[in-house]
Design a protein around this motif. Structure first.
Motif, short mmCIF file in Angstrom:
data_model
loop_
_atom_site.label_atom_id
_atom_site.label_comp_id
_atom_site.label_asym_id
_atom_site.label_seq_id
_atom_site.Cartn_x
_atom_site.Cartn_y
_atom_site.Cartn_z
N ALA A 1 20.42 40.55 84.79
CA ALA A 1 20.35 39.27 85.50
C ALA A 1 21.39 39.16 86.58
O ALA A 1 21.15 38.53 87.62
CB ALA A 1 20.50 38.12 84.50
N PHE A 2 22.57 39.76 86.38
CA PHE A 2 23.61 39.50 87.38
C PHE A 2 23.48 40.34 88.64
O PHE A 2 24.34 40.27 89.52
CB PHE A 2 25.02 39.49 86.79
N GLN A 3 22.36 41.06 88.79
CA GLN A 3 22.07 41.54 90.15
C GLN A 3 21.78 40.34 91.05
O GLN A 3 21.81 40.44 92.27
CB GLN A 3 20.91 42.54 90.17
N LYS A 4 21.51 39.17 90.42
CA LYS A 4 21.40 37.91 91.17
C LYS A 4 22.76 37.40 91.62
O LYS A 4 22.84 36.52 92.46
CB LYS A 4 20.72 36.87 90.26
N ASP A 5 23.82 37.93 91.06
CA ASP A 5 25.22 37.59 91.34
C ASP A 5 25.79 36.67 90.27
O ASP A 5 25.07 36.14 89.42
CB ASP A 5 25.42 36.99 92.74
#
Length: 377
Positions: free
Chosen positions: A255-259
């Protein structure tokens, strides 16, 4: 609406006993001489010997020079061993630090220059040319989710500043996610890494960046972690709880490829200045930062609270997180864990320079970071 590109390419073998399939997988793909990258603590524990017993006739060299936050010198030492062994692939075995080193050992072994020169923000950043050596990952903690990430966070040896090497080329070709590998984790490590996984899911969901795929994963990852963390700490060999936390960890990292957000900027600063464990740093900062963030995204806070079964709703999320960390044994404040008021200015400087807060749901100033650290003392 602008154009966006999405990718979820990592193959994953998930479940108890997955570690026993590694040798057959490597042989099937023509590999015979792996370099196994792990950390010093794991190298002395039975879990590593047990894993090696499943590697059969493979000619394995072990690099166990990872300690604390991963550094450029550790990567370069691992690359030297890769070349000395004439290795044909890399096995990453460990928590986030070991896996971050393992991801880029092959890069350093096959490319010129120091590994820091491949960080995306290096003033003379080098390009990664061609394919990297075959890399597989086996996580032994449930926190960073580094096994499914396309970045490696490596600290400079002299400044301790964290640098990010980001490229789809550093992704593992396959992950063997075996929750049995986490059975031997001490409770305080399970707690800190579990809070890290929960923070990844929460901050990713709150990020204003557009990525509905990640939003769905982050919300479900938060739900899974919220239901499983206390049990994983209290019952170390509970396979369901350990499986849930390993899945939540991977979901947070996907998910944190979304930042991420300002919690991570604070945690990165605490790692650089105070050498605080990353998961512990997140756990000590998340309630302070989220209490300040609430006004910017009240609906998202309500959705997270519903997923995590917070009785008081979104306004109670920060207090619930503070109570959760205490339930799993993370007690006290920054001061309890050795941070001093004299360090706040430096911490604020590093947090303000960190990129993660650029996607915080509420815009931050340096003065805000001073208040965050003061509030968490």
């Amino acid at each position: 609406m602008s154009l966006n590109s999405f990718s979820f390419p990592t193959a994953i073998r998930f479940g108890a006993g997955a570690r026993k399939e590694v040798a057959a997988h490597l042989v099937q793909h023509g590999f015979k001489r792996p370099l196994l990258v792990t950390d010093r603590a794991l190298a002395e524990l039975p879990v590593l010997d047990e894993f090696k017993s499943h590697l059969g006739a493979l000619d394995v060299a072990v690099f166990s020079g990872v300690q604390g936050n991963p550094t450029a010198s550790q990567v370069m030492q691992g690359a030297a061993m890769f070349k000395a062994h004439a290795a044909d692939c890399v096995i990453g075995f460990g928590g986030g630090a070991a896996l971050d080193v393992a991801k880029v050992v092959g890069l350093a072994a096959t490319h010129e220059g120091d590994i820091i020169e491949y960080a995306w923000d290096h003033p003379k950043a080098r390009a990664i040319e061609g394919d990297l050596p075959y890399f597989i990952a086996l996580p032994t903690t449930a926190g960073t989710g580094s096994e499914v990430g396309r970045s490696s966070v490596i600290s400079e040896d002299d400044t301790h500043l964290k640098r990010v090497i980001f490229s789809p080329k550093v992704l593992a070709r396959i992950v063997f996610a075996d929750p049995e590998l986490t059975f031997a984790l001490p409770p305080h490590v399970t707690a800190a890494t579990g809070m890290d996984a929960l923070t990844h899911n929460i901050e990713s969901y709150l990020s204003p960046a557009y990525h509905p795929l990640c939003d769905g994963i982050a919300l479900e990852g938060a739900r899974i972690a919220a239901r499983a963390l206390v049990r994983a700490v209290a019952e170390p060999t509970n396979l369901q709880a350990r499986s849930d936390m390993m899945m939540a960890s991977m979901m947070g990292a996907i998910a944190f490829q979304k930042d991420l957000g300002a919690v991570h900027s604070c945690a990165h600063a605490l790692g650089a200045v105070c050498n605080l464990h990353h998961g512990l740093a997140n756990a000590l900062m998340i309630d302070t930062v989220l209490a300040w963030n609430h006004e910017s995204e009240p609906e998202k806070f309500d959705e997270l609270a519903q997923a995590c079964k917070v009785p008081e709703g979104g306004r109670g999320l920060a207090a619930w997180l503070r109570a959760l960390r205490e339930r799993v044994g993370i007690r006290g404040t920054l001061a309890t864990h050795g941070v001093t008021p004299q360090q706040i200015d430096k911490l604020a400087d590093i947090a303000w320079a960190d990129i993660c807060h650029k996607t915080n749901p509420r815009e931050c100033t340096r003065a805000d970071f001073v208040r965050f650290f003061e509030g968490a003392m």
